[in-house]
Motif scaffolding. Structure first.
Motif, PDB file in Angstrom:
ATOM      1  N   LYS A   3     -15.427  63.300 -56.140  1.00  0.00           N
ATOM      2  CA  LYS A   3     -16.853  63.139 -55.470  1.00  0.00           C
ATOM      3  C   LYS A   3     -16.657  61.705 -54.668  1.00  0.00           C
ATOM      4  N   LYS A   4     -17.298  61.575 -53.415  1.00  0.00           N
ATOM      5  CA  LYS A   4     -17.412  60.358 -52.813  1.00  0.00           C
ATOM      6  C   LYS A   4     -18.597  59.529 -53.538  1.00  0.00           C
ATOM      7  N   LYS A   5     -18.155  58.266 -53.601  1.00  0.00           N
ATOM      8  CA  LYS A   5     -19.244  57.584 -54.109  1.00  0.00           C
ATOM      9  C   LYS A   5     -20.283  56.980 -53.080  1.00  0.00           C
ATOM     10  N   SER A   6     -21.378  57.228 -53.364  1.00  0.00           N
ATOM     11  CA  SER A   6     -22.550  56.856 -52.646  1.00  0.00           C
ATOM     12  C   SER A   6     -22.599  55.582 -52.394  1.00  0.00           C
ATOM     13  N   LYS A   7     -22.648  54.957 -50.868  1.00  0.00           N
ATOM     14  CA  LYS A   7     -22.609  53.698 -50.505  1.00  0.00           C
ATOM     15  C   LYS A   7     -24.110  52.903 -50.738  1.00  0.00           C
ATOM     16  N   GLU A   8     -25.309  53.740 -51.062  1.00  0.00           N
ATOM     17  CA  GLU A   8     -26.287  53.417 -51.233  1.00  0.00           C
ATOM     18  C   GLU A   8     -26.340  52.792 -52.450  1.00  0.00           C
ATOM     19  N   PRO A   9     -27.187  51.506 -52.415  1.00  0.00           N
ATOM     20  CA  PRO A   9     -27.358  50.511 -53.797  1.00  0.00           C
ATOM     21  C   PRO A   9     -28.143  51.433 -54.883  1.00  0.00           C
ATOM     22  N   LYS A  10     -27.553  51.291 -56.050  1.00  0.00           N
ATOM     23  CA  LYS A  10     -28.447  52.059 -57.071  1.00  0.00           C
ATOM     24  C   LYS A  10     -29.624  51.502 -57.318  1.00  0.00           C
ATOM     25  N   GLY A  11     -29.665  50.130 -57.523  1.00  0.00           N
ATOM     26  CA  GLY A  11     -30.914  49.795 -57.435  1.00  0.00           C
ATOM     27  C   GLY A  11     -31.260  49.640 -59.014  1.00  0.00           C
ATOM     28  N   ARG A  12     -32.572  48.497 -59.227  1.00  0.00           N
ATOM     29  CA  ARG A  12     -32.780  48.331 -60.528  1.00  0.00           C
ATOM     30  C   ARG A  12     -33.926  49.254 -61.350  1.00  0.00           C
ATOM     31  N   LYS A  13     -33.694  49.700 -62.562  1.00  0.00           N
ATOM     32  CA  LYS A  13     -34.578  50.789 -63.093  1.00  0.00           C
ATOM     33  C   LYS A  13     -35.637  49.954 -63.875  1.00  0.00           C
ATOM     34  N   ILE A  14     -36.847  50.173 -63.513  1.00  0.00           N
ATOM     35  CA  ILE A  14     -37.947  49.508 -64.207  1.00  0.00           C
ATOM     36  C   ILE A  14     -38.556  50.347 -65.344  1.00  0.00           C
ATOM     37  N   THR A  15     -38.510  49.673 -66.646  1.00  0.00           N
ATOM     38  CA  THR A  15     -38.931  50.415 -67.521  1.00  0.00           C
ATOM     39  C   THR A  15     -40.364  50.160 -67.870  1.00  0.00           C
ATOM     40  N   PRO A  16     -41.164  51.007 -68.493  1.00  0.00           N
ATOM     41  CA  PRO A  16     -42.781  50.914 -68.864  1.00  0.00           C
ATOM     42  C   PRO A  16     -42.937  49.319 -69.577  1.00  0.00           C
ATOM     43  N   LYS A  17     -41.914  49.042 -70.467  1.00  0.00           N
ATOM     44  CA  LYS A  17     -41.986  47.901 -70.974  1.00  0.00           C
ATOM     45  C   LYS A  17     -42.046  46.731 -70.034  1.00  0.00           C
ATOM     46  N   MET A  18     -41.238  46.851 -69.081  1.00  0.00           N
ATOM     47  CA  MET A  18     -40.837  45.719 -68.191  1.00  0.00           C
ATOM     48  C   MET A  18     -42.182  45.556 -67.289  1.00  0.00           C
ATOM     49  N   ALA A  19     -42.582  46.765 -66.728  1.00  0.00           N
ATOM     50  CA  ALA A  19     -43.745  46.883 -65.914  1.00  0.00           C
ATOM     51  C   ALA A  19     -44.994  46.102 -66.539  1.00  0.00           C
ATOM     52  N   LYS A  20     -45.123  46.432 -68.131  1.00  0.00           N
ATOM     53  CA  LYS A  20     -46.416  46.144 -68.694  1.00  0.00           C
ATOM     54  C   LYS A  20     -46.282  44.518 -68.777  1.00  0.00           C
ATOM     55  N   ASN A  21     -44.917  43.803 -68.891  1.00  0.00           N
ATOM     56  CA  ASN A  21     -44.924  42.662 -69.154  1.00  0.00           C
ATOM     57  C   ASN A  21     -45.032  41.938 -67.689  1.00  0.00           C
ATOM     58  N   ALA A  22     -45.017  42.609 -66.866  1.00  0.00           N
ATOM     59  CA  ALA A  22     -45.042  42.056 -65.375  1.00  0.00           C
ATOM     60  C   ALA A  22     -46.768  41.823 -64.797  1.00  0.00           C
ATOM     61  N   VAL A  23     -47.552  42.323 -65.607  1.00  0.00           N
ATOM     62  CA  VAL A  23     -48.922  42.270 -65.434  1.00  0.00           C
ATOM     63  C   VAL A  23     -49.416  40.876 -65.608  1.00  0.00           C
ATOM     64  N   LYS A  24     -49.747  39.884 -64.773  1.00  0.00           N
ATOM     65  CA  LYS A  24     -50.529  38.882 -65.028  1.00  0.00           C
ATOM     66  C   LYS A  24     -51.879  38.771 -64.287  1.00  0.00           C
ATOM     67  N   LEU A  25     -52.597  37.699 -65.192  1.00  0.00           N
ATOM     68  CA  LEU A  25     -53.796  37.337 -64.571  1.00  0.00           C
ATOM     69  C   LEU A  25     -53.867  36.426 -63.511  1.00  0.00           C
ATOM     70  N   THR A  26     -54.756  36.561 -62.356  1.00  0.00           N
ATOM     71  CA  THR A  26     -54.623  35.795 -61.397  1.00  0.00           C
ATOM     72  C   THR A  26     -55.705  34.639 -61.796  1.00  0.00           C
ATOM     73  N   THR A  27     -55.973  33.488 -60.811  1.00  0.00           N
ATOM     74  CA  THR A  27     -56.900  32.565 -60.841  1.00  0.00           C
ATOM     75  C   THR A  27     -58.303  32.957 -61.078  1.00  0.00           C
ATOM     76  N   ASP A  28     -58.595  34.250 -60.383  1.00  0.00           N
ATOM     77  CA  ASP A  28     -59.848  34.507 -60.425  1.00  0.00           C
ATOM     78  C   ASP A  28     -60.150  35.637 -61.448  1.00  0.00           C
ATOM     79  N   GLY A  29     -59.196  35.759 -62.180  1.00  0.00           N
ATOM     80  CA  GLY A  29     -59.318  36.731 -63.503  1.00  0.00           C
ATOM     81  C   GLY A  29     -59.043  38.303 -63.191  1.00  0.00           C
ATOM     82  N   LYS A  30     -58.203  38.396 -61.984  1.00  0.00           N
ATOM     83  CA  LYS A  30     -57.787  39.622 -61.791  1.00  0.00           C
ATOM     84  C   LYS A  30     -56.416  40.220 -62.258  1.00  0.00           C
ATOM     85  N   ARG A  31     -56.125  41.410 -62.438  1.00  0.00           N
ATOM     86  CA  ARG A  31     -54.975  41.768 -63.131  1.00  0.00           C
ATOM     87  C   ARG A  31     -54.196  41.963 -61.980  1.00  0.00           C
TER      88      ARG A  31
END
Length: 253
Positions: A3-31
């Motif tokens: 099988k020929k290897k795909s030239k497309e970048p595989k990319g990074r997989k985002i897990t639910p934990k990573m996504a949850k940790n990426a949620v921050k509060l803005t200066t005006d209290g928004k998520r």
């Protein structure tokens, strides 16, 4: 059979934990869910569980498609998708009724890839469509009565429609670097134009962008060096003139 290897970048997989940790509060209290510059190639399905956030930043990735499920983010006031590989947007993006700021700069969007349903975004105040492949100003923009800032720079526009002047709140417009006819400039004097600047790492730029940056940097260096030589010449003349004047005064004495 190998099988020929795909030239497309595989990319990074985002897990639910990573996504949850990426949620921050803005200066005006928004998520804010910030997954920018994460080498993501496909829209992470796990972030649909965080669809109650107020801001979503997926900029500086390698996304080619935004799914119809984007309409679940009903509370979004800001959606940042700049610097991806998007060629088309889903019609469901028009369901984000609370959206105030939409950044689509530096993608591969054409006039056909932008759905007319974006005209339903009645609360939209800032729209950045710069650095795409747009040939005509999308008609839906005429219905965005709250729009204050509009970026259309670095596209393929050959004319600017007069109806843009009828937008009651539009006070910032950037249409620079388009193939607009010089002999017939757009009559948009009442609208103040502004620059848009994005800071990215050098390794995030493609070869063409790197070449353009280098050319502009070389031009700037030439201008600065020219100004420096000119200043030195002026100073030298002043010194010579003053020295001659002092010598004449000495002879007079």
């Amino acid at each position: 059979m190998v099988k020929k290897k795909s030239k497309e970048p595989k990319g990074r997989k985002i897990t639910p934990k990573m996504a949850k940790n990426a949620v921050k509060l803005t200066t005006d209290g928004k998520r804010r869910l910030d997954l920018s510059n994460m080498e993501i190639t496909t829209f992470p399905k796990c972030i649909l569980k965080l669809c109650d956030v107020d801001e979503l930043d997926l900029s500086r990735n390698m996304l080619k498609k935004i799914p119809d499920t984007i309409n679940r983010f009903v509370n979004l006031r800001l959606l940042d998708l700049h610097s991806n590989h998007l060629e088309q947007l889903p019609e469901t993006i028009g369901h984000l009724q609370k959206l105030q700021n939409l950044n689509l700069c530096n993608n591969r969007l054409t006039s056909y890839g932008i759905p007319h349903t974006m005209g339903l975004l009645r609360n939209l105040q800032k729209l950045n469509l710069g650095m795409n492949r747009i040939g005509t100003v999308p008609l839906f923009i005429a219905g965005l009565k709250d729009l204050c800032e509009l970026g259309l720079f670095n596209n393929l526009l050959t004319q600017i429609p007069v109806w843009l002047q009828n937008l009651p709140n539009l006070n910032r417009l950037n249409v620079k670097c388009n193939p607009l006819p010089i002999e017939n400039p757009p009559k948009l004097d009442p609208i103040r134009r502004v620059e848009c600047l994005y800071l990215v790492r050098k390794d995030c730029l493609c070869s063409e962008c790197l070449r353009k940056c280098k050319e502009e940097r070389d031009m700037l260096d030439q201008r600065l060096s020219g100004n420096s030589v000119q200043r030195e010449t002026i100073i030298a003349r002043l010194i010579t003139t003053n020295s001659t004047k002092q010598g004449d005064e000495a002879v007079g004495r």
